[in-house]
Write a protein that holds these residues in place. Structure first.
Motif, PDB file in Angstrom:
ATOM      1  N   VAL A  55      11.513  -0.970   6.329  1.00 51.70           N
ATOM      2  CA  VAL A  55      11.616  -1.467   4.970  1.00 51.70           C
ATOM      3  C   VAL A  55      10.244  -1.458   4.342  1.00 51.70           C
ATOM      4  N   PRO A  56      10.061  -0.867   3.188  1.00 53.06           N
ATOM      5  CA  PRO A  56       8.748  -0.848   2.555  1.00 53.06           C
ATOM      6  C   PRO A  56       8.325  -2.240   2.160  1.00 53.06           C
ATOM      7  N   GLY A  57       7.030  -2.429   2.118  1.00 50.89           N
ATOM      8  CA  GLY A  57       6.517  -3.742   1.747  1.00 50.89           C
ATOM      9  C   GLY A  57       6.510  -4.662   2.933  1.00 50.89           C
ATOM     10  N   SER A  58       5.938  -5.807   2.744  1.00 49.64           N
ATOM     11  CA  SER A  58       5.840  -6.807   3.811  1.00 49.64           C
ATOM     12  C   SER A  58       6.008  -8.171   3.229  1.00 49.64           C
ATOM     13  N   ALA A  59       6.878  -8.955   3.818  1.00 50.22           N
ATOM     14  CA  ALA A  59       7.093 -10.326   3.356  1.00 50.22           C
ATOM     15  C   ALA A  59       6.372 -11.301   4.245  1.00 50.22           C
ATOM     16  N   SER A  60       5.451 -10.830   5.037  1.00 47.93           N
ATOM     17  CA  SER A  60       4.737 -11.731   5.934  1.00 47.93           C
ATOM     18  C   SER A  60       3.614 -12.446   5.224  1.00 47.93           C
TER      19      SER A  60
ATOM     20  N   ALA B  62       0.846  -1.196   0.000  1.00 45.42           N
ATOM     21  CA  ALA B  62       0.000   0.000   0.000  1.00 45.42           C
ATOM     22  C   ALA B  62       0.883   1.247   0.000  1.00 45.42           C
ATOM     23  N   PRO B  63       0.624   2.202  -0.905  1.00 41.89           N
ATOM     24  CA  PRO B  63       1.459   3.417  -0.941  1.00 41.89           C
ATOM     25  C   PRO B  63       1.497   4.149   0.394  1.00 41.89           C
ATOM     26  N   SER B  64       0.397   4.095   1.151  1.00 46.00           N
ATOM     27  CA  SER B  64       0.353   4.798   2.433  1.00 46.00           C
ATOM     28  C   SER B  64       1.282   4.197   3.471  1.00 46.00           C
ATOM     29  N   SER B  65       1.728   2.951   3.240  1.00 45.83           N
ATOM     30  CA  SER B  65       2.598   2.280   4.213  1.00 45.83           C
ATOM     31  C   SER B  65       4.078   2.539   3.949  1.00 45.83           C
ATOM     32  N   PHE B  66       4.402   3.388   2.962  1.00 44.15           N
ATOM     33  CA  PHE B  66       5.801   3.607   2.620  1.00 44.15           C
ATOM     34  C   PHE B  66       6.551   4.246   3.787  1.00 44.15           C
ATOM     35  N   ALA B  67       7.716   3.720   4.069  1.00 46.88           N
ATOM     36  CA  ALA B  67       8.631   4.301   5.053  1.00 46.88           C
ATOM     37  C   ALA B  67      10.030   4.190   4.482  1.00 46.88           C
ATOM     38  N   LEU B  68      10.819   5.194   4.684  1.00 45.83           N
ATOM     39  CA  LEU B  68      12.147   5.237   4.093  1.00 45.83           C
ATOM     40  C   LEU B  68      13.035   4.157   4.698  1.00 45.83           C
ATOM     41  N   PRO B  69      13.522   3.204   3.891  1.00 46.85           N
ATOM     42  CA  PRO B  69      14.348   2.124   4.422  1.00 46.85           C
ATOM     43  C   PRO B  69      15.797   2.557   4.578  1.00 46.85           C
TER      44      PRO B  69
ATOM     45  N   ARG C 274       5.426  -4.727 -14.085  1.00 48.89           N
ATOM     46  CA  ARG C 274       6.238  -5.123 -12.935  1.00 48.89           C
ATOM     47  C   ARG C 274       6.467  -3.956 -11.984  1.00 48.89           C
ATOM     48  N   LEU C 275       6.572  -2.747 -12.521  1.00 46.81           N
ATOM     49  CA  LEU C 275       6.773  -1.582 -11.666  1.00 46.81           C
ATOM     50  C   LEU C 275       5.582  -1.334 -10.748  1.00 46.81           C
ATOM     51  N   VAL C 276       4.420  -1.861 -11.103  1.00 48.47           N
ATOM     52  CA  VAL C 276       3.248  -1.700 -10.244  1.00 48.47           C
ATOM     53  C   VAL C 276       3.517  -2.267  -8.852  1.00 48.47           C
ATOM     54  N   ALA C 277       4.272  -3.372  -8.777  1.00 53.15           N
ATOM     55  CA  ALA C 277       4.539  -4.022  -7.498  1.00 53.15           C
ATOM     56  C   ALA C 277       5.677  -3.383  -6.723  1.00 53.15           C
ATOM     57  N   SER C 278       6.386  -2.445  -7.321  1.00 54.00           N
ATOM     58  CA  SER C 278       7.535  -1.852  -6.636  1.00 54.00           C
ATOM     59  C   SER C 278       7.072  -0.999  -5.458  1.00 54.00           C
ATOM     60  N   PRO C 279       7.681  -1.165  -4.287  1.00 52.84           N
ATOM     61  CA  PRO C 279       7.327  -0.303  -3.156  1.00 52.84           C
ATOM     62  C   PRO C 279       7.680   1.158  -3.394  1.00 52.84           C
TER      63      PRO C 279
ATOM     64  N   ASP D 189      11.622  16.006   2.827  1.00 53.94           N
ATOM     65  CA  ASP D 189      10.189  16.073   3.097  1.00 53.94           C
ATOM     66  C   ASP D 189       9.962  15.715   4.557  1.00 53.94           C
ATOM     67  N   PRO D 190       9.449  16.612   5.396  1.00 57.15           N
ATOM     68  CA  PRO D 190       9.275  16.309   6.821  1.00 57.15           C
ATOM     69  C   PRO D 190       8.278  15.208   7.084  1.00 57.15           C
ATOM     70  N   ALA D 191       7.425  14.888   6.125  1.00 55.51           N
ATOM     71  CA  ALA D 191       6.421  13.846   6.351  1.00 55.51           C
ATOM     72  C   ALA D 191       7.033  12.464   6.454  1.00 55.51           C
ATOM     73  N   VAL D 192       8.226  12.266   5.848  1.00 50.83           N
ATOM     74  CA  VAL D 192       8.833  10.941   5.864  1.00 50.83           C
ATOM     75  C   VAL D 192      10.202  10.935   6.508  1.00 50.83           C
ATOM     76  N   SER D 193      10.740  12.098   6.840  1.00 53.53           N
ATOM     77  CA  SER D 193      12.105  12.146   7.357  1.00 53.53           C
ATOM     78  C   SER D 193      12.226  11.438   8.694  1.00 53.53           C
ATOM     79  N   GLY D 194      11.123  11.321   9.444  1.00 54.83           N
ATOM     80  CA  GLY D 194      11.201  10.654  10.739  1.00 54.83           C
ATOM     81  C   GLY D 194      10.908   9.190  10.711  1.00 54.83           C
ATOM     82  N   SER D 195      10.648   8.624   9.537  1.00 51.37           N
ATOM     83  CA  SER D 195      10.281   7.211   9.451  1.00 51.37           C
ATOM     84  C   SER D 195      11.373   6.358   8.883  1.00 51.37           C
ATOM     85  N   ALA D 196      12.609   6.852   8.796  1.00 48.33           N
ATOM     86  CA  ALA D 196      13.713   6.075   8.239  1.00 48.33           C
ATOM     87  C   ALA D 196      13.954   4.853   9.091  1.00 48.33           C
ATOM     88  N   GLY D 197      14.372   3.804   8.430  1.00 49.49           N
ATOM     89  CA  GLY D 197      14.722   2.578   9.140  1.00 49.49           C
ATOM     90  C   GLY D 197      13.784   1.443   8.865  1.00 49.49           C
TER      91      GLY D 197
END
Length: 456
Positions: A451-456, A289-296, A317-322, A441-449
């Motif tokens: 990994v986008p996507g989920s392998a669960s 989900a695009p809303s779940s993006f966090a800077l890895p 294929r790019l559709v699946a890219s985080p 961008d301050p909206a994502v600068s605090g979410s580093a660390g």
């Protein structure tokens, strides 16, 4: 007992086909898929043999098919530890020796069910291979599942020798598949982690389709068995229909692609358009989900950019890219008044990558082979233009003078490994520029660390 065998057979066949359809180009995935399919064939051969004589020991075909996952197991572990690099020659020789040892020992163990040294060989060699590769497996969930699977394997291989008389004849082989299924799931998780894509929804969708198909087609053979009794013919019909149902659903994209190439042989553009739409539809289940993006972390972000560059010409294929969840993607869509749709995000990601590639161009002008042009040439001509300089089957027609000169230069003066290294460095430069813009961008600068996507 036959119901249990069919269920285990269907699960193993589906897992193998699903992995092949998901990422056929990855060695770990291919080895795991071959192991799962070999185990499924062993279950089928064992069921057919017991339909002739329930008290017969496993036949030669059962032993040979069951040896397949034992041979592939060390190769899977080795590739999980070295997902994107060259496997050292010493490790390749060790694993080759492991595979031969397991092949011989497994066949003898199932044929004679005797010899105290056989389970020791079967158990110790994969455990040694796992000990050699454990620390280099990056994803901790994959490490945990690989540990459980390898321990189960070490314990399970003793069953044919020491516990065969304590269990029903047809139960031993299905029980041995638990560890293989666990390892195959670990490979799927590792693949999803490497791609940065979702796994749970994709596997659930594939499993539901394959399960329903197996129930519809295999259930008809089951009704025949209830009415007429078990025989070699009805057992073969049951396993054949089940195999066709589960693998056909898991590999539907591969089948569709082959049919399109035949049906639209005179219209290649139509076949390519249909393939792109099919890839986009399949990618939706893997799309975070695009809303779940966090800077890895930086290394992971560079890897995601490198993966997106390799899929540059495949919009589906790019559709699946985080990376479609990048904040800059949403901002650009809003700026041009476009709908926030998966294909629109993929197209915008492609435009962002194209701009990053152009920033690598030293100066506007004609093609050059000087050092400052190497990174631009390494990504522009293979990815944007579509050159495949080292492929003997690639057809390069209607090239511009610059592209023709680049093709000649790649083939004459740039080894394939050098080009690969340049592409990795170019991807790191593009990722660094993009990361700088994201961190501003301050909206994502605090979410580093994360990994986008989920392998669960």
């Amino acid at each position: 007992m036959l119901v249990l065998q069919v269920c285990v057979f269907a699960i193993a066949a589906w897992l193998g086909a699903h992995l092949l359809a998901r990422s056929p180009g990855k060695p770990a995935v291919r080895w795991a898929a071959v192991g799962a399919l070999g185990y499924a064939l062993a279950i089928g051969a064992d069921a057919l043999a017991r339909s002739v004589d329930p008290h017969d020991p496993p036949v030669l075909w059962t032993c040979l098919f069951f040896a397949v996952p034992m041979v592939t197991w060390p190769f899977v572990l080795l590739r999980l530890a070295e997902p994107g690099g060259e496997v050292p020659a010493g490790q390749r020789r060790l694993v080759a020796f492991t595979a031969v040892s397991l092949l011989i020992a497994g066949g003898l163990a199932f044929t004679f069910r005797s010899g105290a040294w056989l389970p020791a060989v079967l158990a110790v060699v994969p455990l040694l291979t796992f000990a050699m590769t454990f620390r280099r497996i990056r994803h901790r969930r994959v490490r945990a599942l690989s540990t459980v699977a390898t321990l189960l394997f070490g314990l399970g291989v003793t069953l044919p020798v020491y516990a065969a008389d304590l269990l029903p004849d047809g139960l031993v082989l299905p029980m041995l598949g638990v560890d293989l299924i666990v390892l195959t799931v670990a490979v799927a998780i590792a693949d999803a982690f490497d791609e940065g894509t979702e796994l749970r929804a994709d596997m659930a969708r594939s499993a539901l389709f394959s399960g329903l198909a197996a129930l519809v087609f295999g259930g008809q053979a089951g009704l025949v068995i209830l009415a007429m009794g078990t025989s070699t013919a009805t057992t073969a019909l049951l396993f054949g229909l089940t195999a066709a149902a589960v693998t056909g659903q898991a590999l539907h994209s591969v089948v569709d692609r082959a049919v399109d190439r035949l049906a639209f042989a005179g219209r290649p553009d139509t076949a390519r358009e249909r393939e792109e739409l099919r890839e986009a539809a399949d990618s939706l289940a893997r799309r975070p989900a695009p809303s779940s993006f966090a800077l890895p972390p930086e290394a992971e972000f560079n890897r995601l950019v490198r993966r997106a560059l390799s899929d540059y010409t495949h919009l589906g294929r790019l559709v699946a890219s985080p990376l479609t969840g990048l904040p800059v993607i949403g901002e650009r869509l809003s700026a041009r008044g476009a709908q926030d749709q998966p294909l629109e995000r993929a197209a915008e990601l492609k435009a962002v990558l194209r701009e990053g590639i152009e920033r690598l161009r030293p100066v506007a002008g004609e093609f050059s082979t000087s050092d400052e042009w190497r990174f631009f040439n390494a990504v522009h001509y293979p990815y944007v233009v579509g050159l495949r300089p080292y492929s003997v089957r690639a057809r390069h027609e209607d090239l511009t003078p610059d592209a023709a000169a680049a093709l000649k230069w790649f083939r004459a003066g740039v080894p394939e490994r050098t080009l690969h290294n340049w592409q990795n460095q170019a991807a790191a430069l593009i990722a660094g520029d993009l990361r700088t813009r994201i961190e501003a961008d301050p909206a994502v600068s605090g979410s580093a660390g994360a990994v986008p996507g989920s392998a669960s």
